[in-house]
Design a protein around this motif. Structure first.
Motif, short mmCIF file in Angstrom:
data_model
loop_
_atom_site.label_atom_id
_atom_site.label_comp_id
_atom_site.label_asym_id
_atom_site.label_seq_id
_atom_site.Cartn_x
_atom_site.Cartn_y
_atom_site.Cartn_z
N ALA A 211 -48.13 5.60 -26.15
CA ALA A 211 -47.46 6.66 -25.41
C ALA A 211 -46.90 6.10 -24.11
CB ALA A 211 -48.44 7.78 -25.12
N THR A 212 -45.70 6.48 -23.80
CA THR A 212 -45.06 6.03 -22.58
C THR A 212 -44.45 7.21 -21.86
OG1 THR A 212 -44.43 4.08 -23.82
CG2 THR A 212 -43.49 4.33 -21.65
N ARG A 213 -44.70 7.25 -20.57
CA ARG A 213 -44.07 8.30 -19.78
C ARG A 213 -42.79 7.75 -19.18
NH1 ARG A 213 -48.44 11.93 -18.58
NH2 ARG A 213 -50.37 10.85 -19.02
N HIS A 214 -41.79 8.61 -19.12
CA HIS A 214 -40.52 8.20 -18.55
C HIS A 214 -40.05 9.20 -17.51
CE1 HIS A 214 -40.30 5.90 -22.36
NE2 HIS A 214 -39.77 5.00 -21.56
N LEU A 215 -39.34 8.70 -16.55
CA LEU A 215 -38.78 9.57 -15.52
C LEU A 215 -37.29 9.28 -15.44
CD1 LEU A 215 -40.14 10.28 -12.03
CD2 LEU A 215 -37.89 9.30 -12.21
N ARG A 216 -36.52 10.35 -15.30
CA ARG A 216 -35.07 10.15 -15.21
C ARG A 216 -34.53 11.12 -14.18
NH1 ARG A 216 -30.26 11.55 -18.48
NH2 ARG A 216 -31.49 13.08 -19.57
N VAL A 217 -33.72 10.61 -13.30
CA VAL A 217 -33.06 11.48 -12.34
C VAL A 217 -31.75 11.91 -13.00
CG1 VAL A 217 -32.12 11.69 -10.02
CG2 VAL A 217 -34.07 10.20 -10.44
N VAL A 218 -31.74 13.15 -13.46
CA VAL A 218 -30.59 13.63 -14.22
C VAL A 218 -29.43 13.91 -13.28
CG1 VAL A 218 -29.76 15.47 -15.71
CG2 VAL A 218 -32.07 14.61 -15.96
N LYS A 219 -29.80 14.38 -12.12
CA LYS A 219 -28.75 14.86 -11.23
C LYS A 219 -29.24 14.69 -9.81
CE LYS A 219 -26.52 19.29 -10.49
NZ LYS A 219 -26.42 20.63 -11.08
N TYR A 220 -28.37 14.23 -8.99
CA TYR A 220 -28.73 14.14 -7.58
C TYR A 220 -27.43 14.33 -6.83
CZ TYR A 220 -31.57 12.71 -3.60
OH TYR A 220 -32.27 12.68 -2.44
N ARG A 221 -27.22 15.52 -6.44
CA ARG A 221 -25.92 15.83 -5.83
C ARG A 221 -25.78 15.09 -4.51
NH1 ARG A 221 -23.96 21.86 -6.04
NH2 ARG A 221 -23.63 21.25 -8.18
N GLY A 222 -24.66 14.43 -4.37
CA GLY A 222 -24.33 13.83 -3.08
C GLY A 222 -25.06 12.54 -2.79
N ALA A 223 -25.62 11.90 -3.81
CA ALA A 223 -26.29 10.63 -3.52
C ALA A 223 -26.23 9.74 -4.74
CB ALA A 223 -27.74 10.87 -3.12
N LEU A 224 -26.24 8.47 -4.48
CA LEU A 224 -26.34 7.52 -5.57
C LEU A 224 -27.77 7.52 -6.07
CD1 LEU A 224 -24.41 4.48 -4.14
CD2 LEU A 224 -23.73 5.90 -6.07
N HIS A 225 -27.92 7.36 -7.33
CA HIS A 225 -29.28 7.25 -7.85
C HIS A 225 -29.26 6.48 -9.14
CE1 HIS A 225 -28.57 10.25 -11.03
NE2 HIS A 225 -27.75 10.78 -10.16
N GLY A 226 -30.40 5.89 -9.46
CA GLY A 226 -30.52 5.20 -10.74
C GLY A 226 -30.54 6.24 -11.84
N THR A 227 -29.71 6.07 -12.86
CA THR A 227 -29.64 7.09 -13.90
C THR A 227 -30.48 6.72 -15.10
OG1 THR A 227 -27.66 5.99 -14.64
CG2 THR A 227 -27.36 7.96 -13.32
N ASN A 228 -31.06 5.56 -15.07
CA ASN A 228 -31.82 5.11 -16.23
C ASN A 228 -33.09 5.91 -16.39
OD1 ASN A 228 -29.91 3.19 -16.26
ND2 ASN A 228 -31.24 1.53 -15.59
N GLU A 229 -33.66 5.73 -17.54
CA GLU A 229 -35.01 6.25 -17.74
C GLU A 229 -35.96 5.18 -17.24
OE1 GLU A 229 -35.71 7.21 -21.79
OE2 GLU A 229 -35.91 9.31 -21.30
N PHE A 230 -36.81 5.54 -16.33
CA PHE A 230 -37.75 4.56 -15.82
C PHE A 230 -39.14 4.92 -16.31
CE2 PHE A 230 -34.32 4.64 -12.75
CZ PHE A 230 -34.02 3.30 -12.65
N PRO A 231 -39.83 3.95 -16.85
CA PRO A 231 -41.21 4.26 -17.22
C PRO A 231 -42.04 4.53 -15.98
CG PRO A 231 -40.69 1.97 -17.67
CD PRO A 231 -39.45 2.59 -17.16
N PHE A 232 -42.91 5.48 -16.09
CA PHE A 232 -43.82 5.69 -14.96
C PHE A 232 -45.20 5.93 -15.53
CE2 PHE A 232 -45.13 10.16 -14.73
CZ PHE A 232 -44.29 10.73 -15.65
N LEU A 233 -46.17 5.80 -14.69
CA LEU A 233 -47.50 6.04 -15.20
C LEU A 233 -48.38 6.68 -14.16
CD1 LEU A 233 -49.32 3.27 -14.17
CD2 LEU A 233 -47.46 2.44 -15.55
N ILE A 234 -49.42 7.26 -14.68
CA ILE A 234 -50.36 7.93 -13.82
C ILE A 234 -51.57 7.02 -13.73
CG2 ILE A 234 -51.77 9.98 -13.54
CD1 ILE A 234 -49.61 11.44 -15.20
#
Lengths: 586, 117
Positions: A211-234
């Protein structure tokens, strides 16, 4: 006009950000969530939405001095406190110190009956009261969608939610609103419609039973952001989003060199070993001595006083220490001195990013100058190809950023010395050593090549790689008309050569001896001739003497005769001293 | 043994069902400021209580603007909300009480209230 340029540029460039303190997320969003605006965090069950929200508040309160309000629609205060306490968040303490206000909104559908027009002013009042009571700068609404289940009139609810988000913005608080993931839209009830500034999607997927958790910034108005899916973990310290470091290529580089621990290998690498802070790949088929080379490198570094962190994914630390003792490495004292630390884990223990996070944590805790991963291929098996490359990239970036020299061993199958994944990985590496087996004459022999070594003149020649109980040694492999010879055939070839040399030496000696003898004979002959000559000479002299004597005798006799005959001529002649007198006396 | 106990319990339960709960009805009305909606709700609940409960009630009106802590303690989200604290179970009526039918059913007033409404 002059002032217009910079003024118009400033607001777009500097959207105020609110750092979350969540490791990695602030890097992806280049600074954090939009300050003073609501952010929607959505994801399915068990994605870590609540944890994300809690960490946002706790870190805000602890690290950034921004008190927060947590309005929970699902978990009670007590549940929440105990749930996050396991992650090291002292929510209860923060509540006591008025850093965080918890407000559990309990909605029981069965208790509620609708009897006419209403609004959610009660909720607003509670939220307002909570915010004002501690001067909160951050607000979490977890999970707002519970309202849809509790309140029957969706039309009112939607109107009120729109008002709520407007109100939160006016209030100037940075808000995180969590929501369940919907089937066709981001959230089940379309909350993304109201929260238009920043949307983060959390995801929990199972790939090959991991199992892998992923985080993605779908939208960030007015700022550059990484659009990739980044794995994250707890982890034990909350959420961490990978990458921890930025993915830019701007490491500082060092010109310092560090020894490999094997003098001949240093010699192959321009005489001084690897660059400090470079990454080294060591590939080889099973049993070619990858771990041994790694251990040599580790020992050399630890003896110099560098801290070495050894990640082992195949052998336990004790096993490595024992095995390395058999080739003359004494790692135990280094471990005891704290210069060398082992971290052993089964690759299948957890997912790739969990391993990665553990490694990051260990590295951050131990602050090593050298990191060894043995072997990286075990980890690669724990994830898909593209993931592992990403992971290795992150790891290398992280290590390079900290000027940590890293050595990765990589297991290859026999016959496939250059596997696909390695080609992908090798481009990330600064140096690449290849250990290989040579099969022939009923034996296997190890050889070592330096496939690449960026930034240094390195040997292009193959070396035979010997492991004995005295350690590792590199010897020149025999390269002749019959190809590269190693092991017994090299020894045989050497013996043959030695024999040939010996033969020619003997031949030379024999010739020398013969010449000597000839010379002796010649000298003997000369000596014989000389003695012959001498004999003849002596003879001649004797003859001469005899002749002289005879002549004298003859003369004397003639004189005597003459005297006797009283010859005048002879008388005058006989007046020479001596002789005539005694003769006259006589 | 068991059957006699069960029958006794059943009888007691049936008795409890037959008799209405005694004591005054305790109601709280949470409003948000002196809006039209608040006023409507207050007037309606007063009228209802007078007609249906014959004055056997306590009504507390709370303005959440003035006492926000009570909104929190009373788990109020929507305003106006009428909460029947007693008799149990607790009931919440949200809205300006314009649909009294639901309220009468919810407050268990239907037995007495049939003639009146």
């Amino acid at each position: 006009m002059k002032n217009n340029g910079p003024q118009s540029a400033t607001p777009t460039a500097r959207l105020p950000k609110c750092p979350t303190g969540i490791r990695g997320l602030d890097e992806i969003t280049s600074g954090g969530l939009p300050r003073g605006r609501p952010t929607l965090v959505c994801g399915g069950a068990g994605c870590g939405k609540t944890l994300f929200a809690v960490e946002f508040l706790v870190r805000g309160a602890v690290q950034f001095g921004e008190p927060g309000v947590f309005m929970s629609f699902e978990e009670t205060d007590a549940e929440l406190k105990s749930n996050v306490a396991s992650l090291g968040f002292d929510l209860a303490g923060l509540v006591r110190r008025n850093k965080i206000v918890l407000d559990h909104v309990h909605i029981e559908r069965s208790e509620i009956q609708e009897t006419g027009e209403y609004d959610l002013e009660g909720l607003f009042v509670r939220l307002n009261h909570a915010i004002d009571s501690i001067g909160a700068r951050r607000v979490v609404l977890d999970t707002l969608e519970a309202l849809f289940a509790g309140l029957p009139n969706e039309a009112i609810l939607r109107a009120e939610l729109r008002r709520l988000f407007r109100w939160l913005k006016d209030k100037g608080v940075t808000a995180v609103i969590t929501a369940e993931r919907g089937r066709e839209q981001l959230t089940r009830h379309g909350l993304e419609e109201y929260v238009s500034d920043c949307v983060i999607v959390l995801d929990h997927r199972v790939n090959d039973q991991i199992a892998t958790r992923h985080l993605r910034v779908v939208k960030y108005r007015g700022a550059l952001h990484g659009t990739n899916e980044f794995p994250f973990l707890i982890g034990e310290e909350g959420l961490s989003v990978l990458p921890i470091t930025s993915l830019g290529l701007n490491h500082k580089v060092s010109n310092a060199r560090i020894s490999t621990g094997i003098p001949r290998l240093d010699a192959m690498l321009g005489g001084r070993g690897f660059f400090r802070g470079s990454s080294i790949l060591l590939t080889g088929t099973p049993g070619t001595g990858k771990t041994s080379v790694a251990a040599y490198f580790a020992q050399a570094a630890a003896r110099r006083g560098d801290r070495v962190l050894f990640f082992s994914f195949e052998e336990s630390p004790n096993q490595i220490i024992r095995n390395m003792r058999s080739i003359g490495l004494r790692l135990e004292p280094l471990v005891q001195r704290g210069c060398l630390r082992f971290h052993a884990a089964r690759p299948t223990l957890c997912g790739l990013e969990m391993h990665l996070a553990t490694m990051f944590r260990e590295i951050a805790a131990f602050q090593p100058a050298v990191v060894i991963v043995d072997p990286i291929t075990s980890l690669l098996a724990a994830g898909a190809d593209f993931e592992t490359k990403g992971m290795v990239t992150r790891l290398i970036d992280f290590l390079k950023g900290g000027q940590v020299t890293s050595l990765f061993t990589s297991l290859t199958q026999s016959g496939h010395a250059l596997q696909q994944s390695e080609i992908a990985m090798s481009s990330l590496m600064d140096s690449w050593l290849l250990l290989q087996d040579f099969d022939g004459n009923g034996e296997r022999n190890r050889v070592l090549y330096v496939l690449k070594a960026r930034g240094m003149a390195h040997s292009n020649q193959v070396r035979e790689f010997l492991i004995s109980n005295r350690g590792i040694d590199l010897v020149d492999a025999y390269i002749g008309p019959s190809g590269v010879l190693t092991g017994a055939s090299r020894v045989a070839q050497a013996a043959r050569e030695k024999a040939e040399t010996l033969t020619s030496q003997q031949e030379a000696a024999r010739r020398k001896r013969e010449l000597e003898r000839k010379r002796a004979t010649l000298e003997q002959q000369i000596a014989g001739m000389r003695s012959e000559y001498k004999t003849e000479e002596a003879e001649l002299r004797r003859t001469d003497e005899q002749v002289g004597t005879r002549t004298r005798v003859l003369t004397a006799e003639r004189t005597e005769l003459a005297r006797l005959r009283q010859a005048d001529a002879i008388r005058a002649a006989s007046r020479t001293p001596g002789k005539p007198k005694p003769k006259s006396k006589r | 043994m068991r059957t006699s106990k069960t029958t006794r319990a059943t009888k007691a339960f049936e008795k409890a069902l037959a008799t209405r709960p005694t004591g005054r009805c305790v109601l709280r009305l949470y409003v948000a400021g002196a809006t039209d909606r608040s006023r409507q709700a207050l007037l309606r609940v007063r009228k209802l209580c007078e007609t249906e409960l014959n004055g056997e009630y306590e009504l507390e009106v709370i303005d959440v603007y003035q006492q926000p802590i009570l909104a929190r303690n009373g788990q109020i989200i929507a305003t106006p909300t009428l909460v029947r604290e007693y008799p149990r179970p607790m009931r919440r009526f949200i809205g300006n009480l314009s649909r009294t039918a639901g309220l009468i059913v919810g407050l268990d007033l239907e037995t007495k209230g049939k003639g009146a409404v």
